[in-house]
Design a protein around this motif. Structure first.
Motif: not given
Length: 184
Positions: A127-154
């Protein structure tokens, strides 16, 4: 229309909330099938729900979800992964887009290990992997707050999922669906 299968295990409902948020993010772009792994799917330690495996067979993309227990995916999710070995030997899931999401008890509760497990499972299947392209701590909406680029960690804050994590799950679903349509 392309199909996104969201395969997840949830014991307390937290991972299920994330799965439904991933689905909301994707459902205007692709068809979505939420496939919850339950205790009844596992008999004598083996995952026995052929319907879930067949849904993944038909899907163009898959999102894997599990809580992180003791540094890895839940045993119930692992039973699903183990049952996929027949598909692995024939590479039936090759070239599907995959992504992952997990939740743990602490901000650094080894969720990255669960996401890494998902990526290895996806790689084994071609399979082909799709990670997050939101830099952790950089999003004005607070998304990807834990900063994992590999996927969503909460993790839960005061017993609840933060809205920013739900928003991140919706974004992950949207990103996965858009990549699926581009790939298809």
């Amino acid at each position: 229309m392309a199909l996104l299968a969201i395969v997840y295990f949830s014991i307390s409902g937290t991972t299920e909330k994330l799965a439904h948020a991933v689905a909301r993010g994707a459902d205007s772009i692709v068809d979505v099938a939420c496939c919850r792994i339950t205790g009844n799917d596992i008999m004598s330690g083996r995952f026995q729900n052929e319907s879930v495996l067949e849904t993944v067979d038909r899907a163009s993309a898959v999102a894997f979800g599990s809580p992180t227990y003791m540094g890895g995916a839940a045993a119930q999710f692992k039973a699903f992964a183990d049952a996929s070995s027949e598909r692995w030997s024939r590479q039936r899931w090759a070239n599907k887009i995959a992504a992952g999401f997990t939740t743990g008890a602490c901000p650094s509760g080894d969720q990255l290990h669960t996401l890494t497990y998902f990526t290895i499972l996806a790689a084994q299947h071609g399979m082909l992997w799709c990670g997050l392209d939101i830099p952790g701590g950089e999003d004005v909406s607070g998304r990807n707050r834990l900063g994992s680029q590999l996927g969503l960690a909460t993790h839960l804050v005061d017993g609840a999922l933060p809205q920013s994590d739900i928003d991140t799950a919706e974004y992950l679903g949207q990103r996965l669906a858009k990549l699926t349509m581009r790939n298809g």
